[in-house]
Design a protein around this motif. Structure first.
Motif, short mmCIF file in Angstrom:
data_model
loop_
_atom_site.label_atom_id
_atom_site.label_comp_id
_atom_site.label_asym_id
_atom_site.label_seq_id
_atom_site.Cartn_x
_atom_site.Cartn_y
_atom_site.Cartn_z
N ARG A 1 0.87 -1.18 0.00
CA ARG A 1 0.00 0.00 0.00
C ARG A 1 0.90 1.22 0.00
O ARG A 1 1.98 1.22 0.62
CB ARG A 1 -0.88 -0.04 1.26
CG ARG A 1 -1.94 1.03 1.31
CD ARG A 1 -3.06 0.62 2.28
NE ARG A 1 -2.62 0.39 3.65
CZ ARG A 1 -2.39 1.37 4.54
NH1 ARG A 1 -2.53 2.63 4.19
NH2 ARG A 1 -2.01 1.09 5.77
N LEU A 2 0.44 2.26 -0.69
CA LEU A 2 1.24 3.48 -0.80
C LEU A 2 1.01 4.38 0.43
O LEU A 2 -0.13 4.56 0.86
CB LEU A 2 0.75 4.23 -2.05
CG LEU A 2 1.76 5.04 -2.82
CD1 LEU A 2 2.88 4.14 -3.34
CD2 LEU A 2 1.04 5.73 -3.99
N ILE A 3 2.08 4.91 0.99
CA ILE A 3 1.94 5.97 1.99
C ILE A 3 2.04 7.28 1.22
O ILE A 3 3.12 7.65 0.74
CB ILE A 3 3.04 5.91 3.07
CG1 ILE A 3 3.05 4.54 3.76
CG2 ILE A 3 2.88 7.03 4.07
CD1 ILE A 3 4.07 4.42 4.90
N ASP A 4 0.91 7.94 1.06
CA ASP A 4 0.87 9.14 0.22
C ASP A 4 1.21 10.38 1.06
O ASP A 4 0.37 10.88 1.81
CB ASP A 4 -0.53 9.26 -0.41
CG ASP A 4 -0.56 10.32 -1.50
OD1 ASP A 4 0.17 11.32 -1.36
OD2 ASP A 4 -1.30 10.13 -2.48
N GLY A 5 2.43 10.86 0.90
CA GLY A 5 2.89 12.01 1.68
C GLY A 5 2.15 13.28 1.30
O GLY A 5 1.96 14.17 2.13
N LYS A 6 1.71 13.35 0.08
CA LYS A 6 1.05 14.58 -0.39
C LYS A 6 -0.31 14.74 0.28
O LYS A 6 -0.66 15.81 0.76
CB LYS A 6 0.93 14.50 -1.92
CG LYS A 6 0.19 15.59 -2.57
CD LYS A 6 1.10 16.47 -3.41
CE LYS A 6 0.40 17.68 -4.00
NZ LYS A 6 -0.73 18.19 -3.28
N VAL A 7 -1.06 13.62 0.34
CA VAL A 7 -2.40 13.68 0.95
C VAL A 7 -2.28 14.05 2.44
O VAL A 7 -2.99 14.93 2.93
CB VAL A 7 -3.12 12.31 0.78
CG1 VAL A 7 -4.36 12.22 1.66
CG2 VAL A 7 -3.50 12.11 -0.68
N LEU A 8 -1.34 13.39 3.14
CA LEU A 8 -1.17 13.68 4.56
C LEU A 8 -0.70 15.13 4.76
O LEU A 8 -1.19 15.84 5.65
CB LEU A 8 -0.15 12.69 5.17
CG LEU A 8 0.16 12.87 6.65
CD1 LEU A 8 -1.11 12.76 7.50
CD2 LEU A 8 1.17 11.81 7.11
N GLU B 1 6.58 -4.96 -4.50
CA GLU B 1 6.06 -6.33 -4.56
C GLU B 1 6.33 -7.11 -3.27
O GLU B 1 5.78 -8.19 -3.06
CB GLU B 1 6.70 -7.09 -5.74
CG GLU B 1 6.48 -6.46 -7.10
CD GLU B 1 5.00 -6.44 -7.50
OE1 GLU B 1 4.28 -7.37 -7.10
OE2 GLU B 1 4.59 -5.48 -8.18
N VAL B 2 7.19 -6.57 -2.43
CA VAL B 2 7.61 -7.30 -1.22
C VAL B 2 7.13 -6.60 0.06
O VAL B 2 6.73 -7.25 1.03
CB VAL B 2 9.17 -7.38 -1.19
CG1 VAL B 2 9.64 -8.17 0.01
CG2 VAL B 2 9.70 -7.98 -2.47
N ALA B 3 7.16 -5.26 0.04
CA ALA B 3 6.83 -4.48 1.25
C ALA B 3 5.33 -4.50 1.49
O ALA B 3 4.54 -4.85 0.61
CB ALA B 3 7.31 -3.04 1.05
N SER B 4 4.93 -4.08 2.73
CA SER B 4 3.49 -3.94 3.01
C SER B 4 3.07 -2.49 2.80
O SER B 4 1.95 -2.21 2.39
CB SER B 4 3.16 -4.39 4.43
OG SER B 4 3.84 -3.58 5.36
N LEU B 5 3.98 -1.56 3.10
CA LEU B 5 3.73 -0.13 2.91
C LEU B 5 4.98 0.49 2.33
O LEU B 5 6.10 0.13 2.73
CB LEU B 5 3.44 0.53 4.27
CG LEU B 5 2.05 0.36 4.87
CD1 LEU B 5 2.08 0.82 6.33
CD2 LEU B 5 1.02 1.18 4.11
N ILE B 6 4.81 1.46 1.45
CA ILE B 6 5.98 2.08 0.82
C ILE B 6 5.67 3.54 0.48
O ILE B 6 4.52 3.87 0.14
CB ILE B 6 6.40 1.27 -0.44
CG1 ILE B 6 7.73 1.77 -1.02
CG2 ILE B 6 5.32 1.29 -1.51
CD1 ILE B 6 8.34 0.82 -2.06
#
Ligand code: NDP
Length: 287
Positions: free
Chosen positions: A4-11, A253-258
């Motif tokens: 899942r993407l950690i969206d820095g822009k939204v936060l 493909e490997v991480a849970s959050l990036i």
């Protein structure tokens, strides 16, 4: 697994929207937060960073002052300007954009900033306070990373955190913050032996190296949270785009959050600069 993407822009947008209310309240009481940004030289990346910081201040209602010096500015001139800003009641935060021209003693310039206006958190008084677990101003990039973890409900307590990079502005304060949050912290650098083995132990992996796509999927534990601090400009033959220190396509493909680059840690860094400037003004208002 696809991360899942950690969206820095939204936060960042959410936090900045909340700042507007705080800034308006301070301004109504005669304490409009003010930030002075000093730029020495003509480094194109620095010019972009400074422009973004000034624009972000304006959007939040924070007063900003951009001070440009030519690349051959003397150390005395820089120090005199900082002394003047230290005494200026309209300025609550002073930021000197790094890197400085090579003939300038960077440490001497940073130490000249009054600790209560050091919104980058680089002064020895502020780094010492962070080291003692009583931070006054936290360096903006690692501060932003902690906010991203918090917003995604990642509690570092008891987790293995591995940081690649040990700079004063990212790696070291990142290590202190994660340690303060009770992670078990490993800091890797250019002399680390078998870095990949350390990285593979990480539940939280932070890359702050300055080398494009350095972290590849084989260095990441399945399910890890991967935070990419790096900002690298690819050469024109590779498209000239920005990319991080993490090989996003394979690692996702490997991480849970990036975190992506751009749009990950970068917007959060500027956001935490605004937070520190507002905090400085608040402290002055309450003094
Ligand atoms: P520095 O150059 O100051 O530090 C880089 C660190 O990476 C050093 O500790 C260095 O080790 C380590 N390193 C370099 N090469 C290797 C290697 N081959 N193996 C292991 N470790 C290595 O960089 P910064 O900390 O200032 O910045 C790091 C990255 O983050 C850059 O891409 C920068 O542009 C970006 N950045 C992004 C920000 C944002 O807002 N997103 C804010 C600040 C920086 P050693 O100490 O042994 O030399």
């Amino acid at each position: 697994m696809v991360a899942r993407l950690i969206d820095g822009k939204v936060l960042a947008d959410e936090l900045r929207a909340a700042f507007k209310t705080r800034v308006a309240a301070l301004t109504a009481r005669g304490h409009c937060p003010g930030l002075a940004v000093i730029l020495a030289g003509e480094d194109p990346a620095s010019q972009v960073y400074v422009r973004n910081k000034v624009n972000a201040c304006e959007a939040a209602g924070i007063f900003s002052m951009k001070i440009d010096f030519p690349p051959n500015v003397s150390q005395e001139t820089l120090l005199a300007k900082i002394t003047e800003l230290n005494g200026d009641p309209a300025i609550h935060g002073i930021l000197v954009q790094l890197p400085l021209p090579r003939h300038i003693d960077e440490a001497a310039v940073l130490e000249a900033i009054a600790p209560e206006k050091d919104v980058d958190g680089f002064h020895a008084v502020n780094s010492g306070a962070l080291m003692q677990g009583q931070p006054r101003f936290i360096p903006c990039t690692p501060y932003g990373v902690m906010k991203m973890l918090e917003a995604n409900r990642i509690d570092p307590a008891g987790k293995e955190a591995v940081i690649i990079g040990r700079s004063n502005i990212v790696g070291k304060p990142m290590a202190l913050l994660l340690l303060g949050a009770s992670a078990t912290v490993t800091v890797c650098h250019s002399k680390t032996r078998d870095l990949a083995a350390h990285a593979r132990r990480a539940d939280i992996l932070v890359a702050a190296i300055g080398k494009p796509r350095f972290v590849t999927a084989d260095m990441v534990k399945p399910g890890a949270v991967v935070i990419d601090v790096g900002i690298n400009r690819l050469p024109p033959e590779e498209g000239g785009k920005l990319c991080g220190d993490v090989d996003f396509e394979s690692v996702k493909e490997v991480a849970s959050l990036i975190t992506p680059v751009p749009g990950g840690v970068g917007p959060m860094t500027i956001t935490m600069l605004l937070a520190n400037t507002i905090e400085a003004a608040q402290r002055r208002a309450e003094a």
